[in-house]
Scaffold this active site. Structure first.
Site, PDB file in Angstrom:
ATOM      1  N   LYS A 182      70.467  42.927  46.586  1.00 59.00           N
ATOM      2  CA  LYS A 182      69.190  42.295  46.954  1.00 59.00           C
ATOM      3  C   LYS A 182      68.222  42.544  45.807  1.00 59.00           C
ATOM      4  CE  LYS A 182      65.364  42.566  48.508  1.00 59.00           C
ATOM      5  NZ  LYS A 182      64.182  42.180  47.704  1.00 59.00           N
ATOM      6  N   GLU A 257      66.134  56.210  44.910  1.00 54.40           N
ATOM      7  CA  GLU A 257      65.643  56.483  43.549  1.00 54.40           C
ATOM      8  C   GLU A 257      64.201  56.003  43.511  1.00 54.40           C
ATOM      9  OE1 GLU A 257      67.064  58.059  41.253  1.00 54.40           O
ATOM     10  OE2 GLU A 257      69.154  58.042  41.842  1.00 54.40           O
ATOM     11  N   CYS A 291      60.374  54.307  35.708  1.00 57.33           N
ATOM     12  CA  CYS A 291      60.148  55.365  36.705  1.00 57.33           C
ATOM     13  C   CYS A 291      60.037  56.745  36.089  1.00 57.33           C
ATOM     14  CB  CYS A 291      61.262  55.343  37.740  1.00 57.33           C
ATOM     15  SG  CYS A 291      62.899  55.434  37.001  1.00 57.33           S
ATOM     16  N   GLU A 390      51.263  57.902  40.223  1.00 60.60           N
ATOM     17  CA  GLU A 390      52.092  57.077  39.350  1.00 60.60           C
ATOM     18  C   GLU A 390      51.340  55.772  39.074  1.00 60.60           C
ATOM     19  OE1 GLU A 390      55.596  55.072  41.005  1.00 60.60           O
ATOM     20  OE2 GLU A 390      56.694  55.620  39.208  1.00 60.60           O
TER      21      GLU A 390
HETATM   22  P1  NAD Z   1      59.056  48.279  45.817  1.00 65.17           P
HETATM   23  O1  NAD Z   1      59.325  49.480  46.650  1.00 65.17           O
HETATM   24  O2  NAD Z   1      57.851  47.487  46.084  1.00 65.17           O
HETATM   25  O3  NAD Z   1      60.281  47.247  45.918  1.00 65.17           O
HETATM   26  C1  NAD Z   1      61.596  47.614  45.602  1.00 65.17           C
HETATM   27  C2  NAD Z   1      62.553  46.717  46.363  1.00 65.17           C
HETATM   28  O4  NAD Z   1      62.390  46.949  47.759  1.00 65.17           O
HETATM   29  C3  NAD Z   1      62.344  45.218  46.168  1.00 65.17           C
HETATM   30  O5  NAD Z   1      63.607  44.588  46.096  1.00 65.17           O
HETATM   31  C4  NAD Z   1      61.601  44.801  47.436  1.00 65.17           C
HETATM   32  O6  NAD Z   1      61.820  43.457  47.811  1.00 65.17           O
HETATM   33  C5  NAD Z   1      62.201  45.734  48.465  1.00 65.17           C
HETATM   34  N1  NAD Z   1      61.335  46.006  49.622  1.00 65.17           N
HETATM   35  C6  NAD Z   1      59.980  45.959  49.697  1.00 65.17           C
HETATM   36  N2  NAD Z   1      59.569  46.285  50.936  1.00 65.17           N
HETATM   37  C7  NAD Z   1      60.681  46.545  51.670  1.00 65.17           C
HETATM   38  C8  NAD Z   1      60.909  46.951  53.011  1.00 65.17           C
HETATM   39  N3  NAD Z   1      59.915  47.147  53.869  1.00 65.17           N
HETATM   40  N4  NAD Z   1      62.186  47.145  53.404  1.00 65.17           N
HETATM   41  C9  NAD Z   1      63.213  46.982  52.546  1.00 65.17           C
HETATM   42  N5  NAD Z   1      63.060  46.583  51.273  1.00 65.17           N
HETATM   43  C10 NAD Z   1      61.811  46.379  50.821  1.00 65.17           C
HETATM   44  O7  NAD Z   1      59.098  48.800  44.306  1.00 65.17           O
HETATM   45  P2  NAD Z   1      58.847  47.942  42.981  1.00 65.17           P
HETATM   46  O8  NAD Z   1      57.382  47.673  42.848  1.00 65.17           O
HETATM   47  O9  NAD Z   1      59.796  46.792  42.923  1.00 65.17           O
HETATM   48  O10 NAD Z   1      59.297  48.966  41.838  1.00 65.17           O
HETATM   49  C11 NAD Z   1      58.452  49.903  41.282  1.00 65.17           C
HETATM   50  C12 NAD Z   1      58.732  51.278  41.828  1.00 65.17           C
HETATM   51  O11 NAD Z   1      60.124  51.596  41.679  1.00 65.17           O
HETATM   52  C13 NAD Z   1      57.998  52.376  41.094  1.00 65.17           C
HETATM   53  O12 NAD Z   1      57.456  53.301  42.006  1.00 65.17           O
HETATM   54  C14 NAD Z   1      59.080  53.042  40.260  1.00 65.17           C
HETATM   55  O13 NAD Z   1      58.817  54.365  39.916  1.00 65.17           O
HETATM   56  C15 NAD Z   1      60.266  52.914  41.138  1.00 65.17           C
HETATM   57  N6  NAD Z   1      61.519  53.003  40.350  1.00 65.17           N
HETATM   58  C16 NAD Z   1      62.309  54.108  40.474  1.00 65.17           C
HETATM   59  C17 NAD Z   1      63.460  54.245  39.713  1.00 65.17           C
HETATM   60  C18 NAD Z   1      64.361  55.457  39.828  1.00 65.17           C
HETATM   61  O14 NAD Z   1      65.507  55.352  39.449  1.00 65.17           O
HETATM   62  N7  NAD Z   1      63.911  56.589  40.323  1.00 65.17           N
HETATM   63  C19 NAD Z   1      63.813  53.222  38.835  1.00 65.17           C
HETATM   64  C20 NAD Z   1      62.999  52.104  38.728  1.00 65.17           C
HETATM   65  C21 NAD Z   1      61.844  52.011  39.500  1.00 65.17           C
END
Ligand code: NAD
Length: 488
Positions: A182, A257, A291, A390
């Protein structure tokens, strides 16, 4: 089905059971180009309940044969998949770039390289991921097998759309699971374009599928009663919801993650040039949308002035390399979209209202698109927003410290625990501090990097579980103990 996708021929349908299909859901996703805010497409499939059920059903059908496939056959499919991604790497990177804005040379190439390497690496594990057996002298032979979980899914963010698919899908498939991807609603195209590659590599229908969608699709997957695991990368707030949905549905397994605010600690005896190079790259790679970016830099008092001079110069050079992601000379593109631009600009604006001194940057670049200058704050108040939260943009906070004891306590005074870096030429001090950091990963004389052969992930609120290495294989399998009665 030949691979012929490009920015003028975008994939917009779901990939279920090895076919492109329209979503049953009428709602569609829109995607925008962050270099100028222009609409890229407003008719990308958004998977709803019926679509998710169709993919789960196809995956359940495929699972028994996929699980039993001889290891070398499964390995060869994964290796062919890696080779085909390599072949179409530039086209896939372009499909990400048009909505993420990251230039090919400084990011796109790395990202497509990561999915290729994760498939090659995990393909190599297929016939080496052994179980265990225990002494039989008590009359029972105990055999422990690594069993795949069944239908599993990966929900990924926009900042590393294909790399994060590789970190999840490759170990899941290597261990005999069927996988549903997804992608983020902001960057769906590279994942959606995998269809012909999945088919040509030889994955049977239902083994690897792609459902584009937004949070509503993610929630359907996380709460599905027949999906056995969700591996999620994204924000902490969504991660918490996912864990709750997993628990409330079928107690599916969860890997999270999540976000970070990673410290880099630079001691007086560090090689200054090396410390500046790593910390400047760390906060600007992918325009700070990483991240594990080292976003808090702690510098010991003796070299603070010299560090600041060099760090400022290095970031000014980065500022000069901000530009159109399509140009080869560009190293830094825009932020991903208007919402991210407003979020990062908001932190910068509020940061200047009494939280700290603006040393560098802070302004928008140009008058269209979402470009922003690499930004540094100094003399930041303890507990202030820019120090603690962050930001997920090219914004760093630099402070001084006196002693090792003080800096370990400061670095650990956070709920994040993704990565930390220590810069010193004293090996004893480096190892002491590395072991005292409360974080999943530590760099010594380096920071903000990952190796997929070793565990990758965070402690505290930065995550649960690990990707990379053998840990990723364990995360997609469950030990099954078989007890053999030898006296029967
Ligand atoms: P996000 O949490 O908004 O979205 C991530 C994914 O989750 C997307 O595919 C989104 O459609 C889905 N999503 C959103 N709401 C949901 C719900 N209620 N239920 C299920 N799925 C849902 O994050 P983002 O803005 O896409 O990414 C940025 C964040 O990701 C930052 O906080 C960053 O630090 C983190 N990140 C972490 C790592 C790691 O490996 N630790 C790597 C990359 C990014």
């Amino acid at each position: 089905m030949a691979f012929n996708f490009s920015k003028s021929n975008l994939p917009k349908q779901l990939f279920i059971n090895n076919e492109y299909v329209d979503s049953k859901n009428k709602k569609k996703l829109s995607a925008y180009n962050p270099k100028d805010g222009s609409l890229v497409a407003d008719n990308v499939a958004l998977a709803g309940g019926q679509d998710v059920d169709a993919a789960v059903e196809a995956a359940e059908k495929a699972f028994p044969a996929w699980k039993r496939m001889p290891p070398i056959q499964r390995r060869d499919i994964m290796l062919r998949f890696a080779a085909l991604i390599e072949e179409h790497g530039e086209a896939l990177a372009e499909l990400t770039r048009i909505t993420l804005g990251a230039p090919y040379g400084s990011f796109g190439k790395f990202e497509t390289g990561l999915i290729v390497e994760t498939f090659k690496y995990n393909a190599g594990w297929i016939d080496k991921f052994a179980g265990e057996s225990f002494p039989q002298e008590d009359g029972f032979l105990k055999i422990v097998r690594n069993e795949p979980l069944g239908v599993v899914c990966g929900i990924v963010p926009w900042n590393g759309p294909l790399g994060s698919v590789g970190l999840k899908a490759a170990p899941a498939l290597a261990t005999g699971n069927c996988f549903i991807i997804k992608p983020s609603e902001k960057t769906p195209f590279a994942s959606l374009a995998l269809g012909p590659i999945i088919k040509e590599a030889g994955f049977p229908p239902g083994v690897l599928q792609v459902l584009s969608g937004d949070g509503s699709t993610g929630a359907l997957l996380a709460s599905h009663m027949r999906i056995r695991k969700v591996s999620f990368t994204g924000s902490i707030s969504t991660g918490k919801k996912i864990q709750e949905m997993a628990a409330k549905s079928n107690l599916k397994r969860v890997t999270l993650e999540l976000g970070g605010k990673s410290p880099a600690v630079i001691f007086d005896d560090a090689n200054l040039e090396n410390a500046i190079m790593w910390t400047a790259n760390a906060i600007t790679a992918n325009t700070g949308q990483v991240c594990f970016a080292a976003s808090i830099v702690y510098v010991q008092e003796g070299i603070y002035d010299r560090f600041i001079e060099g760090y400022k110069k290095a970031l000014q050079e980065k500022t000069n390399a901000v530009g159109d992601p399509e140009d080869e000379s560009t190293q830094l593109g825009p932020l991903v979209d208007e919402a991210q631009f407003d979020r990062v600009s908001g932190f910068i604006e509020r940061g200047q209202q009494g939280q700290g001194d603006l040393l560098l940057g802070g302004r928008r670049i140009g008058d269209k698109g979402f470009f922003i200058e690499p930004t540094v704050f100094t003399n930041v108040k303890a507990g202030s927003e820019i120090q603690c939260e962050e930001i997920f943009g090219p914004v760093a906070v630099v402070s001084t410290f006196k002693t090792e004891e003080e800096i370990v306590a400061k670095s650990n005074n956070t709920n994040f625990g993704l990565m930390a870096g220590v810069f010193t030429q004293d090996i004893n001090k480096a190892l002491r501090v590395a072991s005292d950091f409360e974080s999943g990963m530590v760099g010594v004389n380096c920071v903000s990097l990952m190796m997929m052969t070793a565990p990758f992930g965070g402690s505290k609120e930065s995550g649960i579980g690990r990707e990379g290495g053998i840990q990723a294989l364990r995360a997609f399998t469950e030990p099954k103990t078989i007890l053999v009665n030898l006296s029967y």
